[in-house]
Design a protein around this motif. Structure first.
Motif, PDB file in Angstrom:
ATOM      1  N   ASN A   2      42.578  54.371  56.753  1.00  0.00           N
ATOM      2  CA  ASN A   2      42.563  53.409  57.924  1.00  0.00           C
ATOM      3  C   ASN A   2      43.669  52.253  57.335  1.00  0.00           C
ATOM      4  OD1 ASN A   2      41.891  50.654  58.774  1.00  0.00           O
ATOM      5  ND2 ASN A   2      40.530  51.869  60.039  1.00  0.00           N
ATOM      6  N   GLN A  52      45.359  55.281  61.414  1.00  0.00           N
ATOM      7  CA  GLN A  52      44.574  54.423  62.617  1.00  0.00           C
ATOM      8  C   GLN A  52      44.666  53.189  61.673  1.00  0.00           C
ATOM      9  OE1 GLN A  52      40.011  55.832  61.794  1.00  0.00           O
ATOM     10  NE2 GLN A  52      40.593  54.610  63.620  1.00  0.00           N
ATOM     11  N   PRO A  53      44.345  51.839  62.498  1.00  0.00           N
ATOM     12  CA  PRO A  53      44.985  51.660  63.897  1.00  0.00           C
ATOM     13  C   PRO A  53      46.626  51.452  63.654  1.00  0.00           C
ATOM     14  CG  PRO A  53      44.243  49.651  62.947  1.00  0.00           C
ATOM     15  CD  PRO A  53      44.012  50.664  61.983  1.00  0.00           C
ATOM     16  N   SER A  76      45.116  57.618  65.914  1.00  0.00           N
ATOM     17  CA  SER A  76      44.546  56.621  66.828  1.00  0.00           C
ATOM     18  C   SER A  76      44.948  55.079  66.970  1.00  0.00           C
ATOM     19  CB  SER A  76      42.931  56.827  66.326  1.00  0.00           C
ATOM     20  OG  SER A  76      42.349  55.653  67.147  1.00  0.00           O
ATOM     21  N   THR A 122      50.361  54.311  68.254  1.00  0.00           N
ATOM     22  CA  THR A 122      50.070  55.932  68.317  1.00  0.00           C
ATOM     23  C   THR A 122      51.582  56.825  68.279  1.00  0.00           C
ATOM     24  OG1 THR A 122      48.556  55.372  70.062  1.00  0.00           O
ATOM     25  CG2 THR A 122      48.606  57.823  69.475  1.00  0.00           C
ATOM     26  N   THR A 178      43.246  52.600  67.790  1.00  0.00           N
ATOM     27  CA  THR A 178      42.162  51.591  67.337  1.00  0.00           C
ATOM     28  C   THR A 178      41.355  52.082  66.196  1.00  0.00           C
ATOM     29  OG1 THR A 178      40.551  53.076  68.590  1.00  0.00           O
ATOM     30  CG2 THR A 178      41.700  51.062  69.928  1.00  0.00           C
TER      31      THR A 178
END
Ligand code: KG4
Ligand code: ZN
Length: 382
Positions: free
Chosen positions: A129, A100-101, A378, A104, A380
């Motif tokens: 992340n 993420q982000p 994900s 997807t 976001t």
């Protein structure tokens, strides 16, 4: 393997004295990347399969095309990263993957690959992340930088901040990429707090869209930078959107529209003047646009630094490759009283890569922050 045995194995890997090899995997947008990094900063391999050619004719990343290209490339890229690192699967201590982000449909390819290999090879999985990984690239810029020991952080808690050799006080991190523009309060690779982000277009997105308006080659950031070299940055006064005197958020859609109106007329009914513009006129627009964006980035970074009393500034993300931004941020840090330390991501690690993923993975490995097979991508997560 039972959970107790797995944890015992991980603990013995964390505490052993030999170096820790992390396989990093990155598929958040349009680069399929894998890397092997030892101890968070020794790059043993870095493989990137770029999809630029596939998306060029659309002037931007098409998610379905990106996803399909990741599926085709992911295993060859990982295999190449392992081969070039001269390691075998037995030498890999953990697999870190950006989950993420991002897009997807693109992230899911890396996540499935990491889960599959982790399960088949019996290696722990680490969720990364993507934006924090960009920030980690900036920390790769200083050979003398002593990174904190996250195990100690976890056991002693945040009160240990002052004693750590890493950042002599809080740092502000500016992450500027194609999908995001964010400011963080950063205390260590694992301690980040969002201070502000864009409310519409990201800085890199604005570069890409303005390049398209000016009919410059894709991807737009490097094209604008090149055109701007011969332009006058004060030729056109484009707007600097500050969103109020205290705001740490960004907005770049206004400047993009201002460039569009400049080229096509306020009502968009006029002829597209770009075709009849001289090279110098295009260069002046590029330089004036670039200066306006950098003015905003610097002002917001300055505000954030004042707010948290930052002594260090970190810069990462694709737009961090921009020489003018690097130069002006350095000038800002030099002229601060007292001067601030600036850590900028090395150029090869500004745009998307897996080294930054593996490097941050090392710190999560040391801190015992593992994911399991329920890990999902994900879109976001700032
Ligand atoms: O970090 P990145 O590779 O991907 C995302 O996470 O989005 O950033 C890509 C962005 C693109 O918008 C690209 O135009 C921009 O970084 N970029 C630049 C430069 N090189 C890449 N922008 C300005 N100047 C550059 N030299
Ligand atoms: Zn990125």
């Amino acid at each position: 393997m039972t959970d107790a045995l797995r944890l015992a194995n991980i603990h013995s890997m964390q505490t052993k004295s030999k170096s820790v090899n992390i396989l990093g995997i990155e598929t958040s947008c349009d680069e399929t990347a894998a890397a092997v990094v030892a101890d968070g900063r020794v790059v043993k391999s870095s493989i990137i399969a770029s999809q630029t050619k596939l998306h060029e004719k659309y002037g931007g990343v098409v998610p379905e095309i990106a996803s399909r290209a990741h599926i085709e490339k992911i295993y060859p890229v990982i295999a190449e990263a392992i081969t070039q690192a001269s390691v075998t699967k037995n030498d890999i201590d953990a697999i870190a993957v950006a989950n993420q982000p991002g897009l997807t449909v693109a992230l899911v390819v890396g996540v499935i690959a990491a889960k599959t290999l982790g399960f088949a090879w019996g290696k722990p999985l680490i969720a990364i992340n993507h934006l924090y990984a960009h920030l980690q690239s900036a920390m790769l810029s200083d050979d003398n930088l002593q990174l904190p020991a996250p195990l100690e952080i976890l056991t002693k808690g945040p009160s240990n901040h002052q004693k750590r050799p890493f950042l002599t006080g809080p740092a502000v991190a500016l992450i500027v990429s194609g999908g995001h523009t964010c400011l963080y309060d950063c205390r260590s690779p694992l301690e980040l707090k969002l201070l502000g982000s864009t409310i519409d277009d990201a800085a890199g997105e604005a570069f890409d869209k303005v390049a398209a308006i000016l009919k410059l080659p894709y991807p737009g950031g490097p094209s604008i930078e090149k055109a701007a070299e011969k332009g006058n940055p004060d030729a056109i006064k484009f707007p600097r959107t500050m969103l109020g005197p205290q705001s740490l958020d960004f907005s770049f859609s206004g400047i993009k529209t201002a460039v569009l109106y400049y080229c096509r007329g306020q009502d968009m009914k006029g002829e597209d003047k770009v075709d009849s513009m001289s090279r110098q006129q295009i260069a002046d627009i590029a330089a004036s646009f670039q200066k306006a964006v950098i003015d905003v980035l610097l002002e917001k970074t300055h505000r954030a630094a004042e707010k948290i009393g930052a002594k260090t500034i970190l810069l990462g993300g694709g737009v961090a490759a921009n020489n003018e931004l690097r130069k002006r941020l350095q000038q800002m840090c030099n002229s601060a009283a007292p001067p601030k330390k600036l850590l900028v991501a090395p150029k090869p690690y500004c745009t998307d890569n897996a080294v930054m993923v593996a490097s941050l993975g090392y710190h999560k490995f040391k801190a015992g922050l593992f994911a399991d097979l329920t890990l999902e991508p994900s879109a976001t997560g700032l």
